[in-house]
Each structure stands twice: as C-alpha cells, then as structure tokens.
Design an enzyme around this catalytic site. Structure first.
Site, PDB file in Angstrom:
ATOM      1  N   GLY A  41      89.238 -23.126   9.810  1.00 28.60           N
ATOM      2  CA  GLY A  41      89.329 -22.664  11.197  1.00 28.60           C
ATOM      3  C   GLY A  41      89.704 -21.201  11.327  1.00 28.60           C
ATOM      4  CG  HIS A 444     127.713 -13.013  -3.198  1.00 25.25           C
ATOM      5  ND1 HIS A 444     127.665 -12.251  -2.050  1.00 25.25           N
ATOM      6  CD2 HIS A 444     128.137 -12.179  -4.195  1.00 25.25           C
ATOM      7  CE1 HIS A 444     128.052 -11.018  -2.335  1.00 25.25           C
ATOM      8  NE2 HIS A 444     128.341 -10.960  -3.635  1.00 25.25           N
TER       9      HIS A 444
HETATM   10  P1  FAD Z   1      91.393 -23.340  14.929  1.00 22.45           P
HETATM   11  O1  FAD Z   1      92.061 -22.863  13.706  1.00 22.45           O
HETATM   12  O2  FAD Z   1      90.966 -22.296  15.916  1.00 22.45           O
HETATM   13  O3  FAD Z   1      90.146 -24.200  14.458  1.00 22.45           O
HETATM   14  C1  FAD Z   1      89.230 -24.706  15.369  1.00 22.45           C
HETATM   15  C2  FAD Z   1      87.902 -24.917  14.677  1.00 22.45           C
HETATM   16  O4  FAD Z   1      87.071 -25.691  15.552  1.00 22.45           O
HETATM   17  C3  FAD Z   1      87.129 -23.635  14.389  1.00 22.45           C
HETATM   18  O5  FAD Z   1      86.856 -23.530  13.011  1.00 22.45           O
HETATM   19  C4  FAD Z   1      85.831 -23.782  15.195  1.00 22.45           C
HETATM   20  O6  FAD Z   1      84.688 -23.310  14.495  1.00 22.45           O
HETATM   21  C5  FAD Z   1      85.729 -25.284  15.390  1.00 22.45           C
HETATM   22  N1  FAD Z   1      84.972 -25.691  16.581  1.00 22.45           N
HETATM   23  C6  FAD Z   1      85.162 -25.299  17.862  1.00 22.45           C
HETATM   24  N2  FAD Z   1      84.285 -25.946  18.678  1.00 22.45           N
HETATM   25  C7  FAD Z   1      83.542 -26.760  17.893  1.00 22.45           C
HETATM   26  C8  FAD Z   1      82.490 -27.685  18.146  1.00 22.45           C
HETATM   27  N3  FAD Z   1      82.026 -27.940  19.376  1.00 22.45           N
HETATM   28  N4  FAD Z   1      81.937 -28.331  17.094  1.00 22.45           N
HETATM   29  C9  FAD Z   1      82.377 -28.108  15.823  1.00 22.45           C
HETATM   30  N5  FAD Z   1      83.390 -27.251  15.550  1.00 22.45           N
HETATM   31  C10 FAD Z   1      83.959 -26.595  16.556  1.00 22.45           C
HETATM   32  N6  FAD Z   1      99.471 -18.808  13.494  1.00 22.45           N
HETATM   33  C11 FAD Z   1     100.546 -18.965  12.685  1.00 22.45           C
HETATM   34  O7  FAD Z   1     101.198 -20.021  12.736  1.00 22.45           O
HETATM   35  N7  FAD Z   1     100.925 -17.989  11.792  1.00 22.45           N
HETATM   36  C12 FAD Z   1     100.257 -16.817  11.697  1.00 22.45           C
HETATM   37  O8  FAD Z   1     100.623 -15.964  10.898  1.00 22.45           O
HETATM   38  C13 FAD Z   1      99.135 -16.618  12.534  1.00 22.45           C
HETATM   39  N8  FAD Z   1      98.423 -15.465  12.468  1.00 22.45           N
HETATM   40  C14 FAD Z   1      97.312 -15.319  13.250  1.00 22.45           C
HETATM   41  C15 FAD Z   1      96.608 -14.126  13.167  1.00 22.45           C
HETATM   42  C16 FAD Z   1      95.486 -13.929  13.947  1.00 22.45           C
HETATM   43  C17 FAD Z   1      94.722 -12.623  13.836  1.00 22.45           C
HETATM   44  C18 FAD Z   1      95.046 -14.959  14.815  1.00 22.45           C
HETATM   45  C19 FAD Z   1      93.804 -14.776  15.644  1.00 22.45           C
HETATM   46  C20 FAD Z   1      95.746 -16.144  14.924  1.00 22.45           C
HETATM   47  C21 FAD Z   1      96.894 -16.329  14.145  1.00 22.45           C
HETATM   48  N9  FAD Z   1      97.652 -17.496  14.221  1.00 22.45           N
HETATM   49  C22 FAD Z   1      98.758 -17.663  13.430  1.00 22.45           C
HETATM   50  C23 FAD Z   1      97.283 -18.588  15.137  1.00 22.45           C
HETATM   51  C24 FAD Z   1      96.545 -19.694  14.378  1.00 22.45           C
HETATM   52  O9  FAD Z   1      95.400 -19.160  13.755  1.00 22.45           O
HETATM   53  C25 FAD Z   1      96.142 -20.807  15.356  1.00 22.45           C
HETATM   54  O10 FAD Z   1      97.274 -21.240  16.074  1.00 22.45           O
HETATM   55  C26 FAD Z   1      95.544 -21.974  14.590  1.00 22.45           C
HETATM   56  O11 FAD Z   1      94.413 -21.585  13.846  1.00 22.45           O
HETATM   57  C27 FAD Z   1      95.148 -23.111  15.559  1.00 22.45           C
HETATM   58  O12 FAD Z   1      94.634 -24.156  14.818  1.00 22.45           O
HETATM   59  P2  FAD Z   1      93.595 -25.197  15.456  1.00 22.45           P
HETATM   60  O13 FAD Z   1      93.335 -26.197  14.367  1.00 22.45           O
HETATM   61  O14 FAD Z   1      94.102 -25.687  16.751  1.00 22.45           O
HETATM   62  O15 FAD Z   1      92.274 -24.374  15.768  1.00 22.45           O
END
Ligand code: FAD
Ligand code: NAI
Length: 465
Positions: A41, A444
């Site tokens: 993701g 420490h």
């Molecule tokens: P995502 O990781 O966004 O995954 C969702 C996936 O769903 C994607 O791969 C997408 O392609 C897929 N998808 C969407 N719609 C469809 C569909 N219809 N069919 C099939 N696939 C689909 N968080 C931290 O905790 N620590 C950090 O250091 C941190 N650094 C970050 C740095 C940056 C630059 C960014 C942008 C974010 C950062 N985050 C960090 C936040 C973190 O990336 C997100 O909170 C996390 O990825 C959310 O996870 P998720 O599984 O909800 O969604």
C-alpha cells in the site's frame, strides 16, 4: 463463475495485508486484492518506508556535518550522492514489499492484482486491463486507504507541483523548494531536502506547525527546524500560483504583506483524504460521510454487518500501525475473539531531527477534558547519555491524572523519541501510574532515564533538578 472465499480484503496496505495474514493463520480462506502491482500500500511503496529511508540517509549526513568536528571526526571533504540515496530507498522498499509476497505465499493468502468494485454486497468484480474476474466472499474488509489532497489552483503534475509521492522520487535536489502545509509530511520532507542543500520554505495556514502535537513541543520543533535553515511563514496561505516551464511563482498572504515566492518544485502537503472512488459503494448502500470517511460502528462494521472498514478509510489518525491493529481486530472478531483496540495507546511519531513522539492526551486535551493534571518534564541536556552522544536537544513531558495517579499522555522531542515512546505506549496499554514509571529501574546511561525523571518531576520528587 465467481470464485468463493471466506474473506476478501480490498487493499494490501498495512491494514489489508496484515489482516490477510492473520486471517489465513486463523484458518480463513482469504484473498487480498490491490490495484497496485506491489504489496504494502501507501506505507511501503510511497509513504512510511521511502520517506524514512531518505530521512535516515540525510540525517546521518546532517549530523556529521553539524556535530562531526565536536565528536572528533574530520569531515572537511564530505560529499553525498543523491542517486545512491534514491537507489537505496528503492532497494529498501523492494525488499520489504517482496517480503510481504513471501509471507502471503507462506500463509496461503491469495493475491489478485486488479481494481475491485462491488456488484452486490457479497460479489466483487476485479478488473485488470481488459480482464475481469468475480470474487464472492462471506465477509469483506475495505482497506483502500487515502490519497493526497490537492489545492484547486495547483493540481499535481508530480514534476513541478508534487504530492509526497512525487517528492519522494525527484530526479534531482531542487535549488528552491516550497512546501505548502507544515504538518507531518511537510516537516519530514522539508527536512530531507533542506539537509541536501535546497533552500526550503514552508507555508502553513495556522500559527503553529504540526497541529496535533503538544504546543510546547510544536514550538520547540519550529525553533529547531528554523535553526537548521528551514524558513517558515505561519498564519499564511498561498493566494495565487503561476506555473512557468522552469519555475513556479506563488503569491502568499498572511500577517505579512502580500509577497512572492519562487521555486523549482512545490510540495503540496495539506492533508490526505480517504480513498473509496471506484469501489461502487453507492451500489450497496454504503454512504461515506462528508469528508469521505466510511462510517463504522465500534466493531468496524459498515452499514452491512459482513463488510468492515479499517485504516485511513475510516475516521481517526492516519497511521500504518493503527490500520494494522484494526485489521487484526476485525479478523479476530470474525473468529469469535474479543480483542480491544486501545486507541489511547497508539503512538504517533514525526521523524525530524530531533524526532517527536507522543502517546495519549496532550496537556491541553487533558485540561479540556476536566482532569486535574500532573505535569512533569525532563530535559535531555541534563541526561548523561544525551551528553555522550551530543544529542542534548529536547525534553520528555509527562501528563498524569492527579486523581488516579495514572499516565494520560507522554510527549517526547529528542533523539530516538520514536523508540523511547514504546515505554509510554506500554504504560498507557497497562494503565500504569506515574509512580510505577518513576520507580522503574532504567539502565544507566540511557535516554530512557529522562522518562523516569519526568515522572518523578510530575510527582514532585525529581532527583536531578
Ligand atoms: P494504504 O496503505 O493506503 O493501502 C490501500 C491500498 O488499497 C493501496 O495499495 C491501493 O492501491 C489499494 N486500493 C484502493 N482502492 C482499491 C480498489 N478499488 N481495488 C483494489 N485496490 C485498491 N504512517 C505511519 O504510521 N508512520 C509513518 O512514518 C508514516 N509515514 C508516511 C509518509 C508519507 C509520505 C505518507 C503519504 C504516509 C505516511 N504514513 C505513515 C501514513 C500511512 O502510510 C497510512 O496511514 C497507511 O498506509 C494506511 O494504511 P491502509 O492499509 O489503510 O491504506
Ligand atoms: P497533516 O494534517 O499532518 O498536515 C497538513 C498541514 O497543512 C496542517 O498543518 C494544516 O494546517 C496545513 N494546511 C492545510 N491547508 C493549507 C493551506 N491551504 N495552506 C497552508 N497550509 C495548509 O497532513 P499531511 O502532512 O499531508 O499528512 C497526512 C497524514 O499522513 C498525516 O496526518 C499522518 O497521519 C500521515 N503521515 C504520518 C507520518 C508519520 O507517522 N510519521 C508521516 C507522514 C504522513
């Protein structure tokens, strides 16, 4: 004919892929679907991991430049290779996403690459190019994450006007970078490029940076970043933008007079919004709220009792580890377990130098909630380990509830705060008291002694003050 699974998960980010592995371990026949070619993701591909890889390379560079002489290291001929930093970042990302593919194989999770869309509440159509296949599932977890918010007058071209995704893959270090938004992404990526020699200006509409942070720490972080050479315009917005072939001219307005800023690259980091377009939620009667979040109940169920939503797609802090906790909780619930997600124990970290990490309530939150608060602080300049490593910037601030004696929040700005906060997370998880933290026998010399000292300070009995 549709292929049948007990559980289908849409999205292979830290919410979806972790849920898929746990589900398979619990015996569910599981499929995970993602339209991206690689697993992991946003977090692994264009978020947490690539940003931390670049932060690590550039932090090391900046530390040697700043403290090398003091530490007895001659760095008069110090150079860096931006290309090598980018290659290493790609390598780190690839090794981790490949690792998830291996875990899927080992745990017998099926992965389908393609875009999923509902046909009816139990049936999904998955499209990949011209091909489609149908998946029928008893239960479904929506884990489709979030996307960057664009400013209407500055659409992303990922070349001159970039989101975090473009900023993590620039072909070269820009001479001048303007960052719109002084939140988490803004300060982390401003740090990366400032350390590489770019002139970086952050434009933030509020009068402080990183709004979710404790105010004392936010002020201190601002001062440190300014000292590192990053310029800030607070209480300021971008009014107009002109994109020329090699330059972007922005007009900013705030407390100061209207003025122009020019940059080769503008990073827009004004927040992220939940991503559900293309899922066909309207066809199955799931209505996102006005901010786009999918509404769920306490067990993360949507309007349909067999469809759950987790991670960035639902309201709450957008963090990878929160998404993973929710994913695991959902599959444990499906198996008849009763896990609880302790949202108060979920830490958040900003990977600047110094790092900032927090768990639980800020002092302001606790006072607003009507608690009689106990507050204790300890500064790293008085910590022997910090002196040895020449990392004396920062402090630990502890917030406790006078009535119960319990910890309600821990806030750290300083070196390795991201690791130190684990003690606060565990204390929140176990509902520890300030007395228990203050009487814990830390090694420490370690930075963690500052946590003990802050707890003792809150209790009115500091040793080193
Ligand atoms: P995502 O990781 O966004 O995954 C969702 C996936 O769903 C994607 O791969 C997408 O392609 C897929 N998808 C969407 N719609 C469809 C569909 N219809 N069919 C099939 N696939 C689909 N968080 C931290 O905790 N620590 C950090 O250091 C941190 N650094 C970050 C740095 C940056 C630059 C960014 C942008 C974010 C950062 N985050 C960090 C936040 C973190 O990336 C997100 O909170 C996390 O990825 C959310 O996870 P998720 O599984 O909800 O969604
Ligand atoms: P953010 O919400 O952290 O910060 C956005 C900032 O932009 C705020 O300070 C806001 O006041 C400001 N802003 C909004 N509109 C503006 C405008 N028009 N002009 C100027 N300033 C404006 O969002 P960000 O930085 O985009 O990050 C999104 C999310 O990604 C974070 O909330 C976080 O959950 C996650 N993330 C987490 C990281 C971590 O855990 N270390 C690292 C990076 C992202």
């Amino acid at each position: 004919m549709a292929k049948h699974y007990e559980l289908a998960i849409i999205g292979a980010g830290p919410g979806g892929y972790v849920a898929a592995i746990r589900a398979a371990q619990l015996g569910f026949k599981t499929v995970c679907i993602d339209k991206r070619e690689t697993l992991g993701g946003t977090c692994l591909n264009v978020g947490c991991i690539p940003s931390k890889a670049l932060l690590q390379s550039t932090e090391l560079l900046a530390r040697v430049q700043r403290n090398g002489k003091e530490l007895g290291i001659d760095c008069s001929d110090l150079r860096y290779s931006f290309r090598q930093m980018m290659d290493r970042k790609k390598h780190v990302v690839k090794s981790l996403v490949d690792g998830i593919a291996g875990l899927f194989k080992k745990n017998q999770v099926d992965f389908i690459q393609g875009e999923a869309e509902f046909i009816n509440p139990h049936l999904l159509k998955v499209k990949k190019g011209e091909q489609t296949e149908e998946i029928e599932a008893d239960s479904i977890i929506l884990a489709t994450g979030s996307e960057p918010i664009a400013l209407p007058f500055l659409p992303f071209d990922e070349r001159q006007i970039v989101s975090s995704t473009g900023a993590l893959s620039l072909p070269q270090v820009p001479e001048r970078l303007v960052v719109i938004g002084g939140g988490v992404i803004g300060v982390e990526l401003a740090s990366v490029y400032s350390r590489l020699g770019a002139s970086v200006t952050v434009v933030e509409m509020l009068d402080h940076i990183c709004p979710a942070m404790d105010k004392t720490l936010s002020k201190q972080l601002l001062q440190v970043l300014q000292k590192q050479g990053i310029q800030f315009h607070l209480s300021t917005k971008v009014a107009t933008a002109v994109v020329q072939p090699d330059e972007v001219i922005l007009t900013i307005e705030g407390n100061e007079e209207l003025r122009n800023l020019s940059a080769q690259v503008v990073l827009v980091a004004v927040g992220r919004r939940p991503y559900s377009s293309g899922l066909g939620l309207e066809k199955i009667g799931i209505q996102p709220d006005r901010r786009g979040f999918v509404p769920v109940d306490a067990n993360l169920r949507t309007a349909h009792s067999h469809i759950f939503a987790i991670g960035d797609l639902i309201d709450g802090s957008m963090l990878a580890h929160r998404a993973s906790e929710e994913g695991v909780a959902v599959v444990e619930w499906l198996k008849g377990g009763q896990p609880l997600i302790n949202y108060m124990a979920i830490p958040n970290v900003i990977y600047t130098d110094p790092e900032v990490a927090a768990v639980g309530m800020t002092e302001q939150d606790a006072r607003e909630a009507g608690l009689a608060v106990l507050v204790g602080t300890s500064f790293f300049k008085g910590n022997p380990r910090a002196r040895c490593s020449d990392e004396t910037e920062g402090l630990v601030k502890i917030v406790g509830d006078q009535q119960s004696g319990r910890l309600v929040g821990m806030h750290i700005i300083g070196a390795h705060a991201s690791e130190l906060i684990a003690e606060g997370m565990m204390a929140m998880q176990k509902r520890a008291t300030l007395k228990e933290i203050g009487e814990a026998p830390n090694a420490h010399p370690t930075l963690s002694e500052a946590i003990k000292e802050a707890a003792l300070h809150a209790l009115g009995r500091p040793i080193h003050l």
